[in-house]
Scaffold this motif. Structure first.
Motif, PDB file in Angstrom:
ATOM      1  N   GLY A  16       0.792  -1.217   0.000  1.00 22.82           N
ATOM      2  CA  GLY A  16       0.000   0.000   0.000  1.00 22.82           C
ATOM      3  C   GLY A  16       0.826   1.268   0.000  1.00 22.82           C
ATOM      4  O   GLY A  16       0.330   2.335  -0.327  1.00 22.82           O
ATOM      5  N   ASP A  17       2.101   1.170   0.372  1.00 21.59           N
ATOM      6  CA  ASP A  17       2.920   2.366   0.465  1.00 21.59           C
ATOM      7  C   ASP A  17       3.488   2.757  -0.896  1.00 21.59           C
ATOM      8  O   ASP A  17       3.968   1.922  -1.654  1.00 21.59           O
ATOM      9  CB  ASP A  17       4.083   2.143   1.432  1.00 21.59           C
ATOM     10  N   ILE A  18       3.419   4.046  -1.179  1.00 27.52           N
ATOM     11  CA  ILE A  18       3.990   4.562  -2.422  1.00 27.52           C
ATOM     12  C   ILE A  18       5.403   5.033  -2.104  1.00 27.52           C
ATOM     13  O   ILE A  18       5.624   5.741  -1.123  1.00 27.52           O
ATOM     14  CB  ILE A  18       3.133   5.720  -2.969  1.00 27.52           C
ATOM     15  N   ASP A  19       6.353   4.599  -2.929  1.00 23.93           N
ATOM     16  CA  ASP A  19       7.715   5.067  -2.697  1.00 23.93           C
ATOM     17  C   ASP A  19       8.236   5.806  -3.916  1.00 23.93           C
ATOM     18  O   ASP A  19       7.592   5.856  -4.955  1.00 23.93           O
ATOM     19  CB  ASP A  19       8.640   3.906  -2.282  1.00 23.93           C
ATOM     20  N   ARG A  20       9.404   6.351  -3.793  1.00 21.60           N
ATOM     21  CA  ARG A  20       9.948   7.234  -4.830  1.00 21.60           C
ATOM     22  C   ARG A  20      10.234   6.528  -6.155  1.00 21.60           C
ATOM     23  O   ARG A  20      10.374   7.169  -7.178  1.00 21.60           O
ATOM     24  CB  ARG A  20      11.183   7.953  -4.329  1.00 21.60           C
ATOM     25  N   HIS A  21      10.297   5.211  -6.161  1.00 22.28           N
ATOM     26  CA  HIS A  21      10.624   4.474  -7.380  1.00 22.28           C
ATOM     27  C   HIS A  21       9.403   3.910  -8.098  1.00 22.28           C
ATOM     28  O   HIS A  21       9.555   3.268  -9.130  1.00 22.28           O
ATOM     29  CB  HIS A  21      11.600   3.340  -7.046  1.00 22.28           C
ATOM     30  N   ASP A  22       8.211   4.147  -7.584  1.00 25.64           N
ATOM     31  CA  ASP A  22       7.001   3.631  -8.215  1.00 25.64           C
ATOM     32  C   ASP A  22       6.769   4.287  -9.573  1.00 25.64           C
ATOM     33  O   ASP A  22       6.953   5.493  -9.735  1.00 25.64           O
ATOM     34  CB  ASP A  22       5.766   3.888  -7.344  1.00 25.64           C
ATOM     35  N   SER A  23       6.331   3.471 -10.520  1.00 27.70           N
ATOM     36  CA  SER A  23       5.917   4.008 -11.819  1.00 27.70           C
ATOM     37  C   SER A  23       4.506   4.564 -11.665  1.00 27.70           C
ATOM     38  O   SER A  23       3.832   4.314 -10.659  1.00 27.70           O
ATOM     39  CB  SER A  23       5.902   2.880 -12.857  1.00 27.70           C
ATOM     40  N   LEU A  24       4.037   5.286 -12.664  1.00 30.62           N
ATOM     41  CA  LEU A  24       2.667   5.791 -12.637  1.00 30.62           C
ATOM     42  C   LEU A  24       1.687   4.630 -12.546  1.00 30.62           C
ATOM     43  O   LEU A  24       0.717   4.673 -11.787  1.00 30.62           O
ATOM     44  CB  LEU A  24       2.385   6.664 -13.859  1.00 30.62           C
ATOM     45  N   GLY A  25       1.952   3.548 -13.276  1.00 30.84           N
ATOM     46  CA  GLY A  25       1.104   2.363 -13.214  1.00 30.84           C
ATOM     47  C   GLY A  25       1.083   1.757 -11.814  1.00 30.84           C
ATOM     48  O   GLY A  25       0.041   1.308 -11.338  1.00 30.84           O
ATOM     49  N   GLY A  26       2.243   1.738 -11.166  1.00 32.63           N
ATOM     50  CA  GLY A  26       2.322   1.219  -9.795  1.00 32.63           C
ATOM     51  C   GLY A  26       1.537   2.079  -8.824  1.00 32.63           C
ATOM     52  O   GLY A  26       0.862   1.564  -7.922  1.00 32.63           O
ATOM     53  N   ILE A  27       1.603   3.391  -9.015  1.00 31.71           N
ATOM     54  CA  ILE A  27       0.850   4.309  -8.156  1.00 31.71           C
ATOM     55  C   ILE A  27      -0.644   4.075  -8.329  1.00 31.71           C
ATOM     56  O   ILE A  27      -1.390   3.976  -7.361  1.00 31.71           O
ATOM     57  CB  ILE A  27       1.221   5.775  -8.461  1.00 31.71           C
ATOM     58  N   VAL A  28      -1.083   3.954  -9.590  1.00 34.59           N
ATOM     59  CA  VAL A  28      -2.502   3.706  -9.859  1.00 34.59           C
ATOM     60  C   VAL A  28      -2.939   2.403  -9.202  1.00 34.59           C
ATOM     61  O   VAL A  28      -3.991   2.335  -8.567  1.00 34.59           O
ATOM     62  CB  VAL A  28      -2.783   3.693 -11.382  1.00 34.59           C
ATOM     63  N   SER A  29      -2.131   1.352  -9.320  1.00 31.42           N
ATOM     64  CA  SER A  29      -2.473   0.068  -8.709  1.00 31.42           C
ATOM     65  C   SER A  29      -2.578   0.180  -7.192  1.00 31.42           C
ATOM     66  O   SER A  29      -3.500  -0.365  -6.580  1.00 31.42           O
ATOM     67  CB  SER A  29      -1.426  -0.994  -9.061  1.00 31.42           C
TER      68      SER A  29
END
Length: 158
Positions: A16-29
């Motif tokens: 559930g945590d968003i980190d600095r290396h997430d892609s836009l797709g990862g953030i959306v997921s």
């Protein structure tokens, strides 16, 4: 199948945590997963035996769908609350209780965000007031929520 199993089977396995290396797709997921689980958790935690309350929010108080929603809720026996900038609006007339904001908007809606922030502040105060009125039960619910989140994080890391 439980709500959690259903939600996690539909969504990709992500933390559930968003980190600095997430892609836009990862953030959306991650946002989708958190919102889906929040809805599932809310549905599971709802007290279906409690009295119903409907809260409607409209800056002008004249949005037809919002007014109709509140009128239907009131006819169905729910206590109704309107959050609007205009005490003499159709929405206020359809409500048992009217909470007013003092937001400023103009023709080009340059202050539209300001009215939404004012409305959210009223809803936040309403939520906090209800939670305070049932202080012990609210604290217990928050502890249960925190424990459930902690358990979920621990299970995901294992």
């Amino acid at each position: 199948m439980t709500w959690d199993e259903l939600a996690t089977s539909i969504l990709p396995e992500v933390s559930g945590d968003i980190d600095r290396h997430d892609s836009l797709g990862g953030i959306v997921s991650k946002v989708a997963m958190n919102e889906t689980l929040s809805i599932a958790d809310t549905a599971r935690a709802m007290d279906l035996e409690a009295p119903a309350v409907a809260v409607a929010v409209s800056h002008t108080g004249a949005t037809v769908d919002t007014v109709e929603f509140l009128a239907i809720a009131r006819r169905s026996g729910a206590a109704t609350v309107a959050v609007t900038n205009f005490r003499d609006s159709p929405l206020a007339a359809a409500a048992d209780v009217t909470l007013t904001t003092a937001a400023r908007e103009n023709r080009f809606r340059s202050a539209a965000l300001g009215s939404r922030i004012a409305q959210l502040m009223v809803v936040d105060c309403l939520f906090t007031g209800v939670a305070q009125a049932s202080y012990d039960a609210s604290l217990a619910a928050l502890r249960d929520r925190d424990a459930a989140v902690h358990d979920r994080v621990v299970r995901r890391r294992a």
